[in-house]
Design an enzyme around this catalytic site. Structure first.
Site, PDB file in Angstrom:
ATOM      1  N   THR A   1      70.384  34.447 -19.963  1.00  0.00           N
ATOM      2  CA  THR A   1      71.517  34.697 -20.750  1.00  0.00           C
ATOM      3  C   THR A   1      71.387  35.327 -21.748  1.00  0.00           C
ATOM      4  O   THR A   1      71.769  35.860 -22.983  1.00  0.00           O
ATOM      5  CB  THR A   1      72.359  33.014 -20.131  1.00  0.00           C
ATOM      6  OG1 THR A   1      72.640  33.201 -19.140  1.00  0.00           O
ATOM      7  CG2 THR A   1      73.876  33.931 -21.250  1.00  0.00           C
TER       8      THR A   1
ATOM      9  N   TYR B   1      78.340  19.912  -8.160  1.00  0.00           N
ATOM     10  CA  TYR B   1      77.564  20.728  -9.046  1.00  0.00           C
ATOM     11  C   TYR B   1      77.507  22.617  -8.752  1.00  0.00           C
ATOM     12  O   TYR B   1      77.548  22.605  -7.610  1.00  0.00           O
ATOM     13  CB  TYR B   1      76.846  20.286  -9.622  1.00  0.00           C
ATOM     14  CG  TYR B   1      75.521  21.496 -10.033  1.00  0.00           C
ATOM     15  CD1 TYR B   1      75.272  21.705 -11.206  1.00  0.00           C
ATOM     16  CD2 TYR B   1      74.887  22.276  -9.617  1.00  0.00           C
ATOM     17  CE1 TYR B   1      74.906  22.568 -12.193  1.00  0.00           C
ATOM     18  CE2 TYR B   1      74.215  23.213 -10.053  1.00  0.00           C
ATOM     19  CZ  TYR B   1      74.166  23.217 -11.567  1.00  0.00           C
ATOM     20  OH  TYR B   1      73.601  23.550 -12.348  1.00  0.00           O
TER      21      TYR B   1
ATOM     22  N   ASP C   1      73.892  37.494 -15.022  1.00  0.00           N
ATOM     23  CA  ASP C   1      73.295  36.195 -13.859  1.00  0.00           C
ATOM     24  C   ASP C   1      72.799  37.197 -12.409  1.00  0.00           C
ATOM     25  O   ASP C   1      71.794  36.565 -11.948  1.00  0.00           O
ATOM     26  CB  ASP C   1      74.576  34.823 -13.271  1.00  0.00           C
ATOM     27  CG  ASP C   1      73.048  34.464 -12.545  1.00  0.00           C
ATOM     28  OD1 ASP C   1      71.319  34.067 -13.369  1.00  0.00           O
ATOM     29  OD2 ASP C   1      73.984  33.524 -12.535  1.00  0.00           O
TER      30      ASP C   1
ATOM     31  N   CYS D   1      65.410  30.354 -18.727  1.00  0.00           N
ATOM     32  CA  CYS D   1      64.148  31.312 -19.217  1.00  0.00           C
ATOM     33  C   CYS D   1      64.526  32.023 -20.001  1.00  0.00           C
ATOM     34  O   CYS D   1      63.716  32.965 -20.104  1.00  0.00           O
ATOM     35  CB  CYS D   1      63.000  31.378 -17.888  1.00  0.00           C
ATOM     36  SG  CYS D   1      62.447  30.360 -17.063  1.00  0.00           S
ATOM     37  N   GLY D   2      65.643  31.589 -20.057  1.00  0.00           N
ATOM     38  CA  GLY D   2      66.213  32.717 -21.418  1.00  0.00           C
ATOM     39  C   GLY D   2      66.938  34.203 -20.859  1.00  0.00           C
ATOM     40  O   GLY D   2      67.215  34.742 -21.545  1.00  0.00           O
TER      41      GLY D   2
END
Ligand code: OXD
Ligand code: MN
Length: 573
Positions: free
Chosen positions: A225, A170, A239, A222-223
């Site tokens: 991007t 991942y 980020d 939580c918004g």
């Protein structure tokens, strides 16, 4: 070209599969390897050192022994990829050179899309330049998937500037330049007096095309991007941001040059820029989505009729398929992702590679918070913002990390998962950073997830456009605000105008009153929670944090005596 070789090898080795669009591939992680593993991400701490109760750590020598043992033989018969990259723009005060060694061509391919290539930059470096080193092995693979996930681990050896990642694929656990390097960068920043943050960086466009730069910290999912992509503005990064004081000004760069974004609920209507890139000839890697019979990726809440079948992280998928515990398997994972370079975005800001970065006008903190913060407010001053917004950030857990979602967690600065120094010291660094700076950015909090008593959200997904434009005007002193016990909130008439102009929406006083009501009992409880966490688990909390929380509690209690528990914004006018 290296990139093409890497991509082709990822396909040849089965780590990626080509899709109908020749520029697209899909990668699947193992069933148990779909998110960041916080519990198995550990700092290796030399004897006598302690990073505090909020950080997961173990004895360095013991940790190195474990990781060397896990690595032993794990790359047998595999090809080793060695890559040279640079975090931040090349040849800039922000640049950090990084070497990545991996046995995964998917990891190397992702990094090609996400980071600035640095081979020539490395050749120019002085011998004593500090370098970060990342070593990753996916371990034993069955059907191209890491199988020893129970022995998975991310070990951060900060003494040696090296991070080891083993038995996982991942990307949040394996892409060395992302969250693994962030942990080393936070230590470097601590020594050198700058900040390494889990923040987007964007230009909010104000009147007459003025661009005002904002850095925003929101926990994963939580918004962050979607905020950096709000229409009518331009994005520098979504980020990771480094902030430094250069010539007396706080300036910032995007550490990366691409996006590893959550794809769930990306729709043509709400996210047109991302949608267009994901349907264009820009290279993209999709991960843990569903692939239909005609080799097209599908994700949850994509605004289209759900697919009837396909292949996903669980193999062949059909509606009603359940896992071993009888839980229904969704057609795509909630944490499915896309990996793209920024260059294809029509809203890319032209400062991306500016070696001196951009001057920051505002810093925003936002979490998934159903009952405390109003949708937007400005802190009373720098320290008040650092303490009551950054250090007090709480958020419900999401699918970006393993474990249950929807649990309210302490998420200071949205960076707790990556902080690699004692938390009190990290808070002190933030306080100091804005201290002597006459032109420090303003600090704001936002909350897109506030709910009413019936459990419905009180604002709309698109409303963040208006909150951003209001903050932009505040930075330039072009709108007034109302002082409340927790910060400055907007005046109704200003929002009304902004809603009409930017969204063509008739914003009502009733909406405003509901959204900006000060919920005193919930805010007092929150202060209690934050204070308790610090008293019980953060031994080096700066005293000023307790003082500022006490003052805020006092202001709230005073107003509660006069006006009760729920205080309408009209009270303050
Ligand atoms: C990310 C994360 O992927 O924070 O950016 O999990
Ligand atoms: Mn992130």
């Amino acid at each position: 070209m290296d990139t093409e070789y890497i991509r082709r090898t990822a396909i040849a080795r089965g780590e990626e599969t080509p899709l109908a669009n020749p520029y697209h591939t899909v990668h699947f992680d193992g069933f148990h390897d779909q998110a960041r593993d916080k519990e198995r991400t550990v700092y290796l701490v030399p004897k006598g050192e302690n990073l505090g109760d909020q950080l997961t750590q173990m004895d360095r020598e013991k940790g190195l022994e474990i990781v060397h043992d896990r690595l032993d033989g794990s790359m047998d018969n595999k090809k080793m990829v060695v890559r040279f990259f640079c975090l931040g723009p090349l040849d800039s005060p922000f640049s950090i050179p990084v070497i990545q060694i991996t046995d995964s061509f998917y990891v190397a391919h992702s990094e090609d899309l996400l980071y600035r290539r640095g081979y020539d930059y490395f050749r120019r470096l002085p011998d004593d330049k500090e370098i970060f080193r990342m070593l990753h092995s996916s371990g034993k693979l069955i059907h191209s998937v890491s199988t020893d996930w129970k022995k998975r681990g991310v070990m951060i050896d900060y003494i040696d500037n090296t991070v080891y990642s083993v038995n996982t694929q991942y990307a949040g656990n394996t892409i060395g330049l992302k969250k693994l390097a962030l942990r080393l960068a936070i230590r470097k920043a601590d020594h050198e007096g700058w900040l390494a943050e889990h923040m987007f960086l964007m230009a909010v466009h104000g009147p007459s095309n003025r661009r005002t730069y904002f850095a925003g910290a929101y926990p994963s999912g939580c918004g962050k991007t979607s905020t950096s992509m709000v229409r009518g503005n331009t994005i520098v990064g979504d980020d990771l941001t480094y902030l430094r004081i250069l010539d007396g000004k706080i300036r910032a760069v995007n550490v990366e040059r691409g996006i590893f974004g959550i794809i769930r609920s990306v729709t043509q209507k709400d996210d047109p820029v991302i949608w267009d890139v994901l349907h264009s000839n820009q290279p993209a890697i999709f991960s843990n989505v569903l692939i239909t019979g005609d080799e097209t990726p599908r994700w949850l809440e994509d605004g289209i009729e759900p697919p009837g079948s396909g292949t996903n992280f669980s193999g062949d998928w059909f509606p009603g398929k359940v896992d071993r515990n009888g839980e229904e398997i969704p057609y795509a994972h909630k944490n499915a992702r896309y990996t793209i370079g920024l260059e294809g975005l029509s809203n890319l800001d032209d400062t991306l590679d500016d070696p001196c970065g951009v001057e920051v006008g505002g810093i925003i903190y936002g979490g998934r918070d159903k009952d405390t913060w109003v949708p937007v407010q400005q802190s009373l001053d720098w320290n008040h913002g650092v303490v009551t917004m950054g250090a007090s950030l709480e958020s419900e857990s999401t699918a970006a990390t393993l474990g249950p979602s929807g649990i309210r967690n302490f998420q200071p600065f949205s960076n707790l998962d990556f902080i690699s120094i004692p938390l009190g010291k990290y808070i002190q660094n933030h306080l100091d950073f804005g201290k002597d700076n006459k032109q420090s950015p303003l600090i704001f909090s936002v909350n897109y997830f506030l709910k009413n008593d019936e459990g419905d959200f009180v604002s709309d997904k698109l409303d963040k456009t208006v909150w951003l434009k209001w903050m932009e005007l505040r930075v330039h002193g072009e709108v007034d605000a109302i002082k409340t016990p927790t910060g400055y909130i907007p005046i109704f008439e200003d929002l009304r105008e902004l809603f009409l102009f930017h969204l063509g929406k008739d914003y009502t006083r009733e909406e405003y009153n509901i959204q900006f009501t000060i919920r005193v009992p919930e805010l007092l409880e929150k202060i209690g929670r934050i204070e308790r966490i610090h008293r019980e688990t953060v031994s080096d909390t700066p005293q000023v944090l307790f003082d500022i929380l006490d003052d805020q509690r006092f202001r709230l209690l005073e107003i509660q005596k006069k006006h009760g528990d729920c205080i309408s914004p009209t009270v303050f006018v």
